[in-house]
Design an enzyme around this catalytic site. Structure first.
Site, PDB file in Angstrom:
ATOM      1  N   ARG A 160      80.550  54.131  83.245  1.00 51.84           N
ATOM      2  CA  ARG A 160      79.568  53.705  82.571  1.00 51.84           C
ATOM      3  C   ARG A 160      78.927  54.899  82.175  1.00 51.84           C
ATOM      4  NH1 ARG A 160      83.267  52.453  81.635  1.00 51.84           N
ATOM      5  NH2 ARG A 160      84.472  50.345  81.316  1.00 51.84           N
ATOM      6  N   SER A 183      79.567  43.505  77.762  1.00 48.04           N
ATOM      7  CA  SER A 183      79.085  43.270  78.953  1.00 48.04           C
ATOM      8  C   SER A 183      77.939  43.330  79.025  1.00 48.04           C
ATOM      9  CB  SER A 183      79.973  43.790  79.905  1.00 48.04           C
ATOM     10  OG  SER A 183      81.396  43.369  79.490  1.00 48.04           O
ATOM     11  N   GLU A 236      74.810  46.966  82.296  1.00 46.02           N
ATOM     12  CA  GLU A 236      75.336  48.045  81.331  1.00 46.02           C
ATOM     13  C   GLU A 236      74.282  48.825  80.282  1.00 46.02           C
ATOM     14  OE1 GLU A 236      79.410  47.794  81.510  1.00 46.02           O
ATOM     15  OE2 GLU A 236      79.460  47.771  79.525  1.00 46.02           O
TER      16      GLU A 236
HETATM   17  P1  FAD Z   1      74.478  52.281  71.252  1.00 48.15           P
HETATM   18  O1  FAD Z   1      74.636  50.829  72.098  1.00 48.15           O
HETATM   19  O2  FAD Z   1      73.720  52.878  69.886  1.00 48.15           O
HETATM   20  O3  FAD Z   1      73.720  53.415  72.824  1.00 48.15           O
HETATM   21  C1  FAD Z   1      73.909  53.164  73.881  1.00 48.15           C
HETATM   22  C2  FAD Z   1      73.580  54.199  74.604  1.00 48.15           C
HETATM   23  O4  FAD Z   1      73.988  55.371  74.448  1.00 48.15           O
HETATM   24  C3  FAD Z   1      71.467  54.499  74.052  1.00 48.15           C
HETATM   25  O5  FAD Z   1      71.507  54.900  75.933  1.00 48.15           O
HETATM   26  C4  FAD Z   1      71.812  55.428  73.474  1.00 48.15           C
HETATM   27  O6  FAD Z   1      70.588  56.749  73.484  1.00 48.15           O
HETATM   28  C5  FAD Z   1      72.909  56.508  73.915  1.00 48.15           C
HETATM   29  N1  FAD Z   1      74.196  57.436  72.602  1.00 48.15           N
HETATM   30  C6  FAD Z   1      74.193  56.566  71.020  1.00 48.15           C
HETATM   31  N2  FAD Z   1      74.537  57.655  70.324  1.00 48.15           N
HETATM   32  C7  FAD Z   1      74.165  58.596  70.774  1.00 48.15           C
HETATM   33  C8  FAD Z   1      74.927  59.946  70.778  1.00 48.15           C
HETATM   34  N3  FAD Z   1      75.359  60.410  69.248  1.00 48.15           N
HETATM   35  N4  FAD Z   1      73.965  60.703  71.820  1.00 48.15           N
HETATM   36  C9  FAD Z   1      73.905  60.724  73.094  1.00 48.15           C
HETATM   37  N5  FAD Z   1      73.928  59.572  73.622  1.00 48.15           N
HETATM   38  C10 FAD Z   1      73.810  58.385  72.566  1.00 48.15           C
HETATM   39  N6  FAD Z   1      82.020  49.047  76.377  1.00 48.15           N
HETATM   40  C11 FAD Z   1      83.012  49.299  77.287  1.00 48.15           C
HETATM   41  O7  FAD Z   1      82.817  50.167  77.780  1.00 48.15           O
HETATM   42  N7  FAD Z   1      84.127  49.027  77.045  1.00 48.15           N
HETATM   43  C12 FAD Z   1      84.595  47.415  76.228  1.00 48.15           C
HETATM   44  O8  FAD Z   1      85.542  47.110  76.120  1.00 48.15           O
HETATM   45  C13 FAD Z   1      83.246  46.871  75.324  1.00 48.15           C
HETATM   46  N8  FAD Z   1      83.413  45.987  74.811  1.00 48.15           N
HETATM   47  C14 FAD Z   1      82.523  45.743  73.958  1.00 48.15           C
HETATM   48  C15 FAD Z   1      82.915  44.902  72.900  1.00 48.15           C
HETATM   49  C16 FAD Z   1      81.626  43.788  72.636  1.00 48.15           C
HETATM   50  C17 FAD Z   1      82.174  42.649  71.441  1.00 48.15           C
HETATM   51  C18 FAD Z   1      80.503  44.724  72.175  1.00 48.15           C
HETATM   52  C19 FAD Z   1      78.814  44.056  71.259  1.00 48.15           C
HETATM   53  C20 FAD Z   1      80.504  45.817  73.145  1.00 48.15           C
HETATM   54  C21 FAD Z   1      80.937  46.878  74.267  1.00 48.15           C
HETATM   55  N9  FAD Z   1      80.790  47.720  75.067  1.00 48.15           N
HETATM   56  C22 FAD Z   1      82.381  48.743  75.630  1.00 48.15           C
HETATM   57  C23 FAD Z   1      79.699  48.003  74.720  1.00 48.15           C
HETATM   58  C24 FAD Z   1      79.790  49.098  73.530  1.00 48.15           C
HETATM   59  O9  FAD Z   1      80.153  48.829  72.905  1.00 48.15           O
HETATM   60  C25 FAD Z   1      79.826  50.321  74.674  1.00 48.15           C
HETATM   61  O10 FAD Z   1      79.191  51.252  75.670  1.00 48.15           O
HETATM   62  C26 FAD Z   1      79.651  52.037  73.197  1.00 48.15           C
HETATM   63  O11 FAD Z   1      80.542  52.849  74.050  1.00 48.15           O
HETATM   64  C27 FAD Z   1      78.005  52.126  72.564  1.00 48.15           C
HETATM   65  O12 FAD Z   1      78.840  52.503  71.642  1.00 48.15           O
HETATM   66  P2  FAD Z   1      77.182  52.828  70.734  1.00 48.15           P
HETATM   67  O13 FAD Z   1      77.324  53.563  69.332  1.00 48.15           O
HETATM   68  O14 FAD Z   1      77.024  51.164  70.094  1.00 48.15           O
HETATM   69  O15 FAD Z   1      75.993  52.801  71.872  1.00 48.15           O
END
Ligand code: FAD
Length: 304
Positions: free
Chosen positions: A176, A226, A296
């Site tokens: 992560r 999570s 996380e």
């Molecule tokens: P955000 O939540 O918007 O941002 C997260 C971080 O990434 C922040 O620090 C942000 O600044 C940074 N970020 C976002 N976009 C960029 C970019 N373009 N460039 C640089 N930095 C950026 N995660 C898992 O790993 N595995 C799973 O199985 C999983 N299951 C999930 C299930 C549910 C129901 C939910 C709600 C979440 C889950 N997640 C899971 C967490 C999440 O989906 C992941 O961490 C995902 O990668 C975050 O992406 P996001 O675009 O929503 O980022």
């Protein structure tokens, strides 16, 4: 400089519909919580994205990149400065075994697109609700796979707005975590390499992982997934469950009764409710098991 001045400057390069003052971030986070962003900017091209990054850098304006907000808790006082969202940079291009996905594409859509071309390697991502940018920054993973396993290279902007192309090794992926997160780079696009696969097996795997996710995760409520990383040698959810915390929380936030690793927004929770629940869980698990749970999710913004 005021936010009105930032607005005036940015609409010289972007359409005014892509620059909003005081945008409510609860519309853009999967917990459905969070105050307003001073300025919320959604460029439609890479050049516009670079312009916004350079503008923020040159004027010392804090810049937060928001993906799908699926791993982000925004405090109730909102975010000062500029929140950048690359939702319009969402093209997915498949060429043989390779796919180039822009930052704002949903990784779920990329996973489905490659599956329909009988390419294997991204099935694990079929239920991760993040954008490509967020998934790369977080090295998102599930069910034994991580984006690091299939990444060839990623194009980013540095905080100063300079474009770099980083190879898999240069991205320094770990659990992560990535160089993108460490350096505060902004992902523009990424290239994955997959392998030809058997379409029935690929679709069966996706169906199985979807079933596992739907039966174990509280997808019926808003959440940030999570909340805690897996502590070495333990499972966060098990420690929380064994602490008897399921169903407990503050205000409208509650430790899920379905999956103890999730904190759900059960009913109109504020970010303060959610963060108080996180603190309560951390403290109880520390007292019971002497394990420090590490977040996380990313908590950003100001208290009210
Ligand atoms: P955000 O939540 O918007 O941002 C997260 C971080 O990434 C922040 O620090 C942000 O600044 C940074 N970020 C976002 N976009 C960029 C970019 N373009 N460039 C640089 N930095 C950026 N995660 C898992 O790993 N595995 C799973 O199985 C999983 N299951 C999930 C299930 C549910 C129901 C939910 C709600 C979440 C889950 N997640 C899971 C967490 C999440 O989906 C992941 O961490 C995902 O990668 C975050 O992406 P996001 O675009 O929503 O980022």
């Amino acid at each position: 400089m005021t936010k009105q001045q930032w607005f005036q400057d940015l609409v010289m390069q972007l359409d005014s519909k892509n620059v909003k003052i005081d945008e409510a971030l609860n519309l853009h986070t999967m917990t459905k919580m969070g105050g307003v962003a001073d300025l919320f900017v959604t460029p439609e091209t890479e050049d516009q994205a670079a312009y916004v990054v350079q503008y923020a850098y040159n004027n010392d304006i804090p810049l937060l990149l928001l993906g799908n907000g699926s791993n982000m808790v925004v405090r109730d006082g909102g975010v000062r400065g500029i929140v950048l969202r690359l939702e319009y940079l969402n093209k997915i291009t498949i060429n043989g075994n390779r796919v180039i996905a822009e930052s704002g594409a949903d990784i779920i859509d990329v996973s489905r697109a490659v599956a329909s071309e009988s390419l294997t390697g991204l099935e694990f991502a079929c239920g991760i609700p993040g954008s490509i940018g967020g998934a790369m920054a977080m090295n998102a993973g599930a069910y034994g796979g991580e984006v690091k396993d299939v990444t060839v290279r990623t194009t980013v902007l540095t905080p100063a707005g300079e474009k770099l192309i980083l190879s898999n090794e240069e991205l320094e992926f770990s659990y992560r975590m990535s160089l993108i997160m460490k350096k505060g780079y902004y992902v523009l696009s990424t290239e994955f390499e997959l392998a030809p696969g058997n379409p029935e097996e690929i679709h069966a795997k996706i169906a199985d992982l979807t079933f596992q996710r739907e039966s174990k995760q509280p997808l019926e409520y808003p959440s940030a997934g999570s909340v805690f990383k897996r502590p070495p040698g333990y499972f966060a959810g098990k420690l929380i469950q064994d602490s008897g915390l399921q169903g407990k929380g503050f205000g409208g936030a509650e430790v899920s009764t379905k999956h103890a690793g999730f904190i759900v927004n059960k009913k109109n929770a504020t970010a303060t409710d959610y963060i108080s629940t996180i603190e309560m869980v951390k403290q109880t698990v520390k007292e019971n098991f002497d394990v420090e749970l590490e977040l996380e999710v990313k908590i950003v913004g100001e208290n009210e």
